[in-house]
Design an enzyme around this catalytic site. Structure first.
Site, short mmCIF file in Angstrom:
data_model
loop_
_atom_site.label_atom_id
_atom_site.label_comp_id
_atom_site.label_asym_id
_atom_site.label_seq_id
_atom_site.Cartn_x
_atom_site.Cartn_y
_atom_site.Cartn_z
N ASP A 1 -9.87 1.75 2.90
CA ASP A 1 -8.60 2.43 2.68
C ASP A 1 -8.58 3.07 1.28
O ASP A 1 -9.63 3.47 0.78
CB ASP A 1 -7.45 1.43 2.86
CG ASP A 1 -6.20 2.05 3.47
OD1 ASP A 1 -5.59 2.89 2.79
OD2 ASP A 1 -5.86 1.71 4.61
N HIS B 1 -1.26 3.04 -0.01
CA HIS B 1 -1.53 2.75 1.40
C HIS B 1 -2.40 1.50 1.57
O HIS B 1 -2.10 0.61 2.38
CB HIS B 1 -2.20 3.97 2.04
CG HIS B 1 -2.23 3.96 3.52
ND1 HIS B 1 -3.24 3.35 4.23
CD2 HIS B 1 -1.40 4.50 4.45
CE1 HIS B 1 -3.03 3.53 5.53
NE2 HIS B 1 -1.91 4.21 5.69
N VAL C 1 -14.00 -0.45 19.79
CA VAL C 1 -13.00 -0.43 18.73
C VAL C 1 -11.63 -0.72 19.36
O VAL C 1 -11.28 -0.12 20.38
CB VAL C 1 -12.97 0.92 18.01
CG1 VAL C 1 -11.84 0.97 16.98
CG2 VAL C 1 -14.31 1.19 17.34
N SER D 1 -0.79 2.99 11.16
CA SER D 1 -1.57 2.41 10.07
C SER D 1 -1.13 1.00 9.75
O SER D 1 -1.93 0.17 9.29
CB SER D 1 -1.44 3.26 8.81
OG SER D 1 -2.21 4.42 8.88
#
Length: 535
Positions: free
Chosen positions: A118, A150, A272, A339
Site C-alpha cells: 500500500d 491509505h 485471489v 479497499s
C-alpha cells in the site's frame, strides 16, 4: 488396446449439523424420511418444536425437500470477550463480521505474517507499535511514512493493538505486519514496484498479502483494460509459494461508469479472494464493483473507522481523536470503499491461520467462502438473489462462522495446486495410467493444467468420473504449449471435449503434451479424471 475406465464414487463432503423447520400440517416423520433420501443422517425429532436436527453435507439439498420451512446451520452459544478498546462500539463492522465472538477470552494465537502492499504506514503510531516486523519502500520515500493515509488505515484494520484500552481494536490480534510501500508521491502505483513488493513479501515469510489497490478491467474494451502480465506472474508466484492473496474488487468512481460490472485487477486473477463492500443495512453500495465471476466475498465498506497518520490528523488540531480517521480529511471521516472491506477478510484469514497454521491458502479460502452468510433481501441486500451473486459473491464475511467451520474439519487440500499454467511448470503425469483426484472452482480456480509424455503412436485416453461435483471440459495441446488459450498460435489445440466428455488422441510426434481441464459451469468441488496411455 482399449483403455479401461474406472469410475469411482467421489467421497461425500464433510457433514455439518442443521436445524430443519417443519411446515405446519406436515408430518415430522415424513419430512425426516424425505431428508434421509437427500443424504441426511443422525436425524433427531425435536417435537413439540416443529423442527428436526440433522447432519448433512449440503444445506441446499435439504431445503428442496417437501415440507421444509427453513434450514439453519447449527452453531453453539458461548460467552464472548469484548476488547477494551474504547472505539470498538463505533466499529460496527467488527460486530457484523463477528470478529471476536468465537473466543470467550482474549486468545493466545500463533503469529501470522501479513503483508500490506500500500502507501506505507505511520511507523510512529502507538496502535502499530510492535506490530511491524519488516518494512521496505519500492517507490520514493521511507516505508514508515505515509503521506496518503491509505496504508495506515488498512494496516490499522488488520493489526492495531487489541484489548489495550486505547482507540480501535485491530481485527487480527495475531497479525505481524510486513509493510511494502508502492504508492508514489503522485498516488500512482508502478506495476514494477508492486511485483517487487510481492517478491519481497514472499521472501519475508508472508502468509497473506493484502492488496487494497487495483486497475480497471474491461473485457469489452482492451483500450480501457489495465491487465498486466507482470502483475499476474507476481501474484502467481506468491500463490505458488502458498501465500493467500486478498484484493479489493475496486470502486466504480475509479472506473468508466458507476456501478461497474467488472472486478479490478488483481482481484480477477486466479486464487485471489476478490472482496466487495456492504453498507450497514446489508445492501451493496453503488460504488462497489460488481462481477459475476471474480467477486468472491463481501465485507463492510461504508462508514469505516481506523487508524490514520498522526502528521495528517495534526492538520486538524481541534479534533480530539488524533491518529484516527475521524480526525482525517473529509473523505476519511466516514470512509468507504472496497479497499477497507478487503483487510477485514485478510484479518479473518489471519485468525484461521493462527488457529491452524498448517492450513493451505486454498483451504483458508474455502473456509471463508463456505462460512459466508448469503446476502439476500431478507438481510438487507435488495438486489441480491439467493446463492452466489455478482454483488456480494458467496456472501457476507463471518469470521466466527469460519472458525466454527474449521472446528468441524479441515477442507481437503488439492495436492496438485497451483497448476493453472502450461509449459514446464505444468504438473507432470508419469506412468501408463493415472487417476487424478483434485478440485476446480469456476470462480477462483477455473483451470487445471497437466503435462503427459507421449511416444510416437501412443494413444491417450482421458475420462472424467460421473457423479463428481465438477466434470471438467477437456482439451489437449501440442508439445511446446506455454499458454492454454486461443492466442497460443502457432501452438495448436489438438482436441477438445465438452464437460463430461471423453478425450482420445494418438500421438504423431513424441513430446510433452499439455492436458487442460476447465470448469465451464458455475460449480466448485472435486473431480476425478483417469488418464491412460496405450499402444
Amino acid at each position: 488396446m482399449t483403455a479401461v475406465v474406472c469410475l469411482v464414487a467421489v467421497q461425500p463432503a464433510a457433514a455439518s449439523r442443521y436445524a430443519v423447520g417443519v411446515v405446519d400440517g406436515e408430518s415430522s416423520t415424513l419430512v425426516a424420511k424425505r431428508l434421509r433420501s437427500r443424504g441426511a443422517t443422525r436425524i433427531v425429532d425435536l417435537s413439540p418444536i416443529r423442527a428436526l436436527a440433522v447432519s448433512a453435507p449440503d444445506a441446499r439439498e435439504l431445503g428442496l425437500a417437501k415440507g421444509v420451512a427453513y434450514v439453519e446451520r447449527l452453531g453453539s452459544r458461548r460467552p464472548s470477550y469484548t476488547p477494551s478498546d474504547p472505539f470498538l462500539a463505533r466499529q460496527w463492522y467488527a460486530a457484523r463480521n463477528r470478529a471476536f465472538d468465537f473466543w470467550p477470552e482474549p486468545p493466545v494465537l500463533a503469529s501470522v505474517r501479513v503483508a500490506v502492499i500500500d502507501s506505507g504506514v505511520d511507523g510512529t503510531h502507538p496502535e502499530l507499535q510492535g506490530r511491524i516486523v519488516a518494512a521496505k519502500s519500492f517507490v520514493a520515500g521511507p516505508p514508515t511514512v505515509d503521506a496518503q493515509g491509505h496504508g495506515t488505515f488498512v494496516a490499522g484494520l488488520i493489526a492495531a493493538q487489541t484489548n489495550d484500552g486505547i482507540g480501535i481494536a485491530g481485527l487480527a490480534p495475531p497479525a505481524e505486519l510486513l509493510v511494502a510501500k508502492v504508492v508514489g508521491p503522485e498516488r500512482s502505483i508502478p506495476v514494477e514496484a508492486e511485483a517487487k513488493a510481492i517478491r519481497w513479501a514472499v521472501a519475508n515469510g508472508a502468509r497473506i498479502i493484502n492488496m487494497s489497490l487495483g486497475g480497471p478491467r474491461d473485457p469489452r474494451d482492451p483500450s480501457r483494460d489495465t491487465y498486466s502480465q507482470l502483475e499476474a506472474d507476481a501474484v502467481a508466484y506468491a500463490v505458488s509459494k502458498g501465500v493467500l492473496v486478498v484484493a479489493a474488487v475496486g470502486n466504480a468512481d475509479q472506473s468508466p461508469s458507476q456501478p461497474w460490472p467488472y472486478a479490478s485487477w488483481p482481484a480477477a486473477l486466479p486464487h485471489v479472494i476478490g472482496v466487495s463492500a456492504l453498507g450497514p443495512a446489508g445492501g451493496s453500495p453503488s460504488f462497489s464493483n460488481r462481477d459475476v465471476q471474480f467477486n468472491d466475498l463481501a465485507a463492510p465498506g461504508v462508514d469505516i473507522l481506523s487508524t490514520f497518520p498522526l502528521p495528517l490528523t495534526a492538520a486538524f488540531p481541534a479534533c480530539p481523536e488524533q491518529g484516527y480517521s475521524s480526525c482525517g480529511p473529509a473523505e476519511y471521516r466516514s470512509a468507504e470503499g472496497t479497499s477497507f472491506a478487503a483487510p477485514q477478510v485478510t484479518a479473518a484469514a489471519a485468525a484461521l491461520l493462527a488457529s491452524s497454521p498448517r492450513l493451505t491458502a486454498d483451504q483458508v479460502m474455502s473456509l471463508l467462502l463456505g462460512s459466508s452468510v448469503d446476502a439476500t433481501t431478507a438481510n438487507g441486500c435488495a438486489v441480491c438473489a439467493p446463492g452466489r451473486d455478482r454483488f456480494t459473491g458467496s456472501g457476507r464475511l463471518d469470521q466466527t462462522g469460519a472458525l466454527e467451520l474449521l472446528g468441524t474439519g479441515v477442507p481437503a487440500a488439492d495436492r496438485f495446486e497451483p497448476n493453472d499454467g502450461a509449459g514446464a511448470g505444468a504438473y507432470p503425469l508419469f506412468g501408463q495410467r493415472r487417476r487424478i483426484d483434485a478440485t476446480l472452482d469456476f470462480w477462483n480456480d477455473r483451470d487445471d493444467v497437466y503435462r503427459v509424455y507421449l511416444r510416437v503412436g501412443e494413444r491417450l485416453a482421458v475420462t472424467s468420473a460421473a457423479g463428481a461435483p465438477v466434470r471438467p471440459a477437456l482439451s489437449l495441446w501440442t508439445p511446446g504449449t506455454l499458454a492454454v488459450d486461443a492466442k497460443s498460435a502457432p501452438i495448436r489445440r489438438l482436441s477438445i471435449r465438452p464437460a463430461g466428455g471423453a478425450l482420445t488422441h494418438r500421438a504423431r510426434v513424441a513430446g510433452w503434451y499439455v492436458l487442460h481441464l476447465r470448469a465451464t459451469r458455475a460449480a466448485s468441488g472435486a473431480y476425478r479424471v483417469t488418464v491412460t496411455k496405450s499402444r
